[in-house]
Write an enzyme that holds these catalytic residues in place. Structure first.
Site, PDB file in Angstrom:
ATOM      1  N   THR A  27       0.832  -1.250   0.070  1.00 20.42           N
ATOM      2  CA  THR A  27       0.117   0.039  -0.144  1.00 20.42           C
ATOM      3  C   THR A  27       0.912   1.204   0.021  1.00 20.42           C
ATOM      4  OG1 THR A  27      -0.042   0.077   2.468  1.00 20.42           O
ATOM      5  CG2 THR A  27      -1.913  -1.215   1.376  1.00 20.42           C
ATOM      6  N   ALA A  60       3.600  -1.345   4.892  1.00 17.02           N
ATOM      7  CA  ALA A  60       2.973  -0.141   5.383  1.00 17.02           C
ATOM      8  C   ALA A  60       3.995   0.984   5.128  1.00 17.02           C
ATOM      9  CB  ALA A  60       2.407  -0.553   6.799  1.00 17.02           C
ATOM     10  N   VAL A  86       8.031  -2.415   6.898  1.00 11.81           N
ATOM     11  CA  VAL A  86       7.927  -0.947   7.124  1.00 11.81           C
ATOM     12  C   VAL A  86       8.588  -0.404   5.560  1.00 11.81           C
ATOM     13  CG1 VAL A  86       8.725   0.965   8.003  1.00 11.81           C
ATOM     14  CG2 VAL A  86       8.108  -0.870   9.224  1.00 11.81           C
ATOM     15  N   LYS A  87       7.596   0.293   4.768  1.00 15.23           N
ATOM     16  CA  LYS A  87       7.903   0.692   3.738  1.00 15.23           C
ATOM     17  C   LYS A  87       8.817   2.148   3.587  1.00 15.23           C
ATOM     18  CE  LYS A  87       5.751   0.694  -1.002  1.00 15.23           C
ATOM     19  NZ  LYS A  87       4.287   0.685  -1.600  1.00 15.23           N
ATOM     20  N   VAL A  88       9.890   2.129   3.212  1.00 16.29           N
ATOM     21  CA  VAL A  88      10.819   3.419   3.389  1.00 16.29           C
ATOM     22  C   VAL A  88      11.098   4.087   2.006  1.00 16.29           C
ATOM     23  CG1 VAL A  88      13.046   4.324   4.422  1.00 16.29           C
ATOM     24  CG2 VAL A  88      11.530   2.275   5.582  1.00 16.29           C
TER      25      VAL A  88
END
Length: 218
Positions: A27, A60, A86-88
Protein backbone atom coordinates in the site's frame (compact mmCIF):
# COMPACT_ATOMS: atom_id res chain seq x y z
CA UNK A 1 7.71 -15.32 -8.05
CA UNK A 2 5.51 -14.07 -5.22
CA UNK A 3 2.29 -12.20 -5.99
CA UNK A 4 1.37 -9.13 -3.94
CA UNK A 5 -1.66 -6.97 -4.61
CA UNK A 6 -1.09 -3.21 -4.67
CA UNK A 7 -4.18 -1.71 -3.09
CA UNK A 8 -5.87 -0.64 0.13
CA UNK A 9 -9.29 -1.86 -1.05
CA UNK A 10 -10.45 -4.69 1.21
CA UNK A 11 -12.82 -6.21 -1.37
CA UNK A 12 -10.03 -6.45 -3.95
CA UNK A 13 -7.66 -7.97 -1.38
CA UNK A 14 -10.31 -10.56 -0.46
CA UNK A 15 -10.90 -11.43 -4.14
CA UNK A 16 -7.19 -11.88 -4.86
CA UNK A 17 -6.73 -13.90 -1.68
CA UNK A 18 -9.65 -16.14 -2.63
CA UNK A 19 -7.78 -17.14 -5.80
CA UNK A 20 -5.26 -18.90 -3.57
CA UNK A 21 -2.21 -17.28 -5.18
CA UNK A 22 -1.79 -14.15 -3.01
CA UNK A 23 1.44 -13.83 -1.02
CA UNK A 24 1.08 -10.31 0.38
CA UNK A 25 -0.11 -6.73 0.04
CA UNK A 26 1.55 -3.39 -0.67
CA UNK A 27 0.00 0.00 0.00
CA UNK A 28 0.98 3.65 -0.03
CA UNK A 29 -0.50 7.01 1.04
CA UNK A 30 -2.13 7.50 -2.37
CA UNK A 31 -3.93 4.15 -2.17
CA UNK A 32 -5.11 4.90 1.37
CA UNK A 33 -6.46 8.28 0.27
CA UNK A 34 -8.22 6.62 -2.68
CA UNK A 35 -10.19 4.52 -0.20
CA UNK A 36 -11.04 7.58 1.91
CA UNK A 37 -8.92 6.41 4.84
CA UNK A 38 -7.66 9.45 6.74
CA UNK A 39 -6.04 9.97 10.11
CA UNK A 40 -3.39 7.96 11.91
CA UNK A 41 -5.79 5.78 13.90
CA UNK A 42 -7.89 4.90 10.85
CA UNK A 43 -4.79 4.02 8.82
CA UNK A 44 -3.36 1.86 11.62
CA UNK A 45 -6.66 0.01 12.00
CA UNK A 46 -6.84 -0.53 8.24
CA UNK A 47 -3.40 -2.09 8.20
CA UNK A 48 -4.42 -4.38 11.06
CA UNK A 49 -7.51 -5.48 9.15
CA UNK A 50 -5.44 -6.25 6.05
CA UNK A 51 -2.96 -8.28 8.11
CA UNK A 52 -5.81 -10.32 9.56
CA UNK A 53 -7.11 -11.05 6.04
CA UNK A 54 -3.86 -12.12 4.37
CA UNK A 55 -1.30 -14.67 5.53
CA UNK A 56 1.70 -12.83 4.12
CA UNK A 57 3.76 -9.65 4.22
CA UNK A 58 1.96 -6.31 4.24
CA UNK A 59 3.99 -3.23 3.31
CA UNK A 60 2.99 -0.16 5.32
CA UNK A 61 4.55 3.12 4.25
CA UNK A 62 5.95 5.85 6.48
CA UNK A 63 5.03 9.47 5.81
CA UNK A 64 8.12 11.13 7.32
CA UNK A 65 11.22 12.09 5.37
CA UNK A 66 13.74 12.66 8.19
CA UNK A 67 15.50 9.90 10.13
CA UNK A 68 13.78 10.40 13.49
CA UNK A 69 10.25 10.54 12.09
CA UNK A 70 10.86 7.50 9.84
CA UNK A 71 12.10 5.50 12.84
CA UNK A 72 9.21 6.60 15.07
CA UNK A 73 6.57 5.83 12.43
CA UNK A 74 8.22 2.57 11.46
CA UNK A 75 8.25 1.29 15.02
CA UNK A 76 4.52 2.05 15.37
CA UNK A 77 3.74 0.31 12.11
CA UNK A 78 5.83 -2.76 12.95
CA UNK A 79 3.99 -3.07 16.27
CA UNK A 80 0.62 -3.49 14.51
CA UNK A 81 1.23 -7.08 13.38
CA UNK A 82 4.15 -9.46 12.73
CA UNK A 83 3.37 -9.41 8.99
CA UNK A 84 4.05 -5.68 8.65
CA UNK A 85 7.01 -4.65 6.50
CA UNK A 86 7.93 -0.97 6.91
CA UNK A 87 7.99 0.80 3.55
CA UNK A 88 10.76 3.43 3.44
CA UNK A 89 11.56 5.89 0.60
CA UNK A 90 14.90 5.78 -1.20
CA UNK A 91 16.37 8.94 0.27
CA UNK A 92 19.47 9.54 2.41
CA UNK A 93 17.51 9.42 5.67
CA UNK A 94 15.64 6.40 4.36
CA UNK A 95 18.82 4.38 3.75
CA UNK A 96 20.04 5.27 7.23
CA UNK A 97 16.68 4.23 8.68
CA UNK A 98 16.69 0.92 6.78
CA UNK A 99 20.06 0.12 8.36
CA UNK A 100 18.64 0.93 11.81
CA UNK A 101 15.53 -1.18 11.19
CA UNK A 102 17.68 -4.08 9.98
CA UNK A 103 19.80 -3.96 13.13
CA UNK A 104 16.63 -3.94 15.23
CA UNK A 105 14.92 -6.86 13.45
CA UNK A 106 12.29 -4.77 11.65
CA UNK A 107 11.78 -5.76 8.02
CA UNK A 108 11.71 -3.08 5.34
CA UNK A 109 10.63 -2.39 1.76
CA UNK A 110 12.72 0.31 0.08
CA UNK A 111 10.38 2.14 -2.29
CA UNK A 112 10.65 4.72 -5.08
CA UNK A 113 13.68 3.03 -6.60
CA UNK A 114 14.68 4.01 -10.15
CA UNK A 115 18.35 3.03 -10.55
CA UNK A 116 20.82 0.22 -9.93
CA UNK A 117 22.86 2.53 -7.70
CA UNK A 118 19.88 3.00 -5.41
CA UNK A 119 19.34 -0.76 -5.42
CA UNK A 120 22.90 -1.33 -4.22
CA UNK A 121 22.50 1.13 -1.34
CA UNK A 122 19.23 -0.47 -0.22
CA UNK A 123 20.75 -3.95 -0.27
CA UNK A 124 23.84 -2.78 1.64
CA UNK A 125 21.55 -1.30 4.30
CA UNK A 126 19.76 -4.65 4.58
CA UNK A 127 16.37 -3.94 3.01
CA UNK A 128 14.09 -6.98 2.93
CA UNK A 129 12.48 -5.85 -0.32
CA UNK A 130 13.42 -3.38 -3.04
CA UNK A 131 10.66 -1.75 -5.11
CA UNK A 132 11.70 -0.48 -8.56
CA UNK A 133 8.79 1.43 -10.13
CA UNK A 134 8.60 -0.11 -13.60
CA UNK A 135 5.64 1.80 -15.01
CA UNK A 136 7.04 5.17 -14.01
CA UNK A 137 10.43 4.26 -15.47
CA UNK A 138 8.75 3.34 -18.77
CA UNK A 139 6.82 6.62 -18.67
CA UNK A 140 10.11 8.52 -18.48
CA UNK A 141 11.35 6.89 -21.68
CA UNK A 142 13.62 4.29 -20.06
CA UNK A 143 13.14 0.51 -19.88
CA UNK A 144 11.95 -0.71 -16.48
CA UNK A 145 12.57 -4.36 -17.29
CA UNK A 146 16.20 -3.68 -18.18
CA UNK A 147 16.58 -2.22 -14.69
CA UNK A 148 15.14 -5.38 -13.13
CA UNK A 149 17.61 -7.47 -15.15
CA UNK A 150 20.51 -5.23 -14.09
CA UNK A 151 19.58 -5.37 -10.40
CA UNK A 152 19.08 -9.16 -10.63
CA UNK A 153 22.58 -9.57 -12.08
CA UNK A 154 24.18 -7.34 -9.42
CA UNK A 155 22.38 -9.03 -6.53
CA UNK A 156 23.33 -12.49 -7.79
CA UNK A 157 26.99 -11.55 -8.26
CA UNK A 158 27.26 -9.81 -4.91
CA UNK A 159 25.13 -12.28 -2.97
CA UNK A 160 22.68 -9.66 -1.70
CA UNK A 161 19.63 -11.17 -0.03
CA UNK A 162 17.24 -8.27 -0.71
CA UNK A 163 14.24 -9.43 -2.77
CA UNK A 164 13.41 -7.51 -5.94
CA UNK A 165 9.77 -6.43 -5.80
CA UNK A 166 8.59 -5.22 -9.20
CA UNK A 167 6.19 -2.31 -8.58
CA UNK A 168 4.17 0.16 -10.64
CA UNK A 169 2.83 -2.69 -12.76
CA UNK A 170 0.47 -1.58 -15.52
CA UNK A 171 -0.59 -4.79 -17.30
CA UNK A 172 -0.52 -8.61 -17.31
CA UNK A 173 2.38 -8.44 -19.78
CA UNK A 174 4.31 -6.39 -17.24
CA UNK A 175 3.92 -9.27 -14.77
CA UNK A 176 5.18 -11.81 -17.29
CA UNK A 177 8.15 -9.63 -18.24
CA UNK A 178 9.03 -9.07 -14.58
CA UNK A 179 9.06 -12.83 -14.03
CA UNK A 180 11.33 -13.28 -17.06
CA UNK A 181 13.65 -10.52 -15.81
CA UNK A 182 14.13 -12.28 -12.47
CA UNK A 183 11.92 -10.36 -10.05
CA UNK A 184 11.34 -12.18 -6.77
CA UNK A 185 7.99 -10.48 -6.21
CA UNK A 186 5.46 -8.65 -8.34
CA UNK A 187 2.96 -6.24 -6.81
CA UNK A 188 0.10 -5.15 -9.03
CA UNK A 189 -3.53 -4.08 -9.23
CA UNK A 190 -6.22 -6.75 -9.18
CA UNK A 191 -7.05 -6.13 -12.87
CA UNK A 192 -3.52 -7.07 -13.90
CA UNK A 193 -3.63 -10.29 -11.87
CA UNK A 194 -7.01 -11.27 -13.31
CA UNK A 195 -5.76 -10.36 -16.77
CA UNK A 196 -3.38 -13.32 -16.62
CA UNK A 197 -6.43 -15.60 -16.74
CA UNK A 198 -7.63 -14.30 -20.07
CA UNK A 199 -6.94 -15.72 -23.52
CA UNK A 200 -9.38 -15.81 -26.47
CA UNK A 201 -8.52 -19.43 -27.26
CA UNK A 202 -9.44 -20.43 -23.71
CA UNK A 203 -12.86 -18.81 -24.17
CA UNK A 204 -13.36 -20.47 -27.55
CA UNK A 205 -12.23 -23.85 -26.23
CA UNK A 206 -14.48 -23.66 -23.18
CA UNK A 207 -17.48 -22.69 -25.29
CA UNK A 208 -16.80 -25.70 -27.54
CA UNK A 209 -16.47 -28.07 -24.57
CA UNK A 210 -19.73 -26.81 -23.07
CA UNK A 211 -21.50 -27.17 -26.43
CA UNK A 212 -20.26 -30.75 -26.82
CA UNK A 213 -21.16 -31.54 -23.22
CA UNK A 214 -24.80 -30.69 -23.95
CA UNK A 215 -24.79 -33.30 -26.71
CA UNK A 216 -23.96 -36.01 -24.17
CA UNK A 217 -26.90 -35.18 -21.92
CA UNK A 218 -29.79 -37.66 -21.84
Amino acid sequence: MKFFIDTANLAQIAEANDLGILDGVTTNPSLMAKEGIKGTDAIMNHYKTICEMVDGDVSAEVFGTDFDSIIAEGQKLAAIHPNIVVKVPMIKAGVKAIKWFTENNIRTNCTLVFSAGQAILAAKAGATYLSPFLGRIDDSGWDGMMLIEQIRAIYDIQGYQTEILAASIRSPNHIISAAEAGADVCTCPLDSILGLLKHPLTDIGLAKFLEDAKKTEL
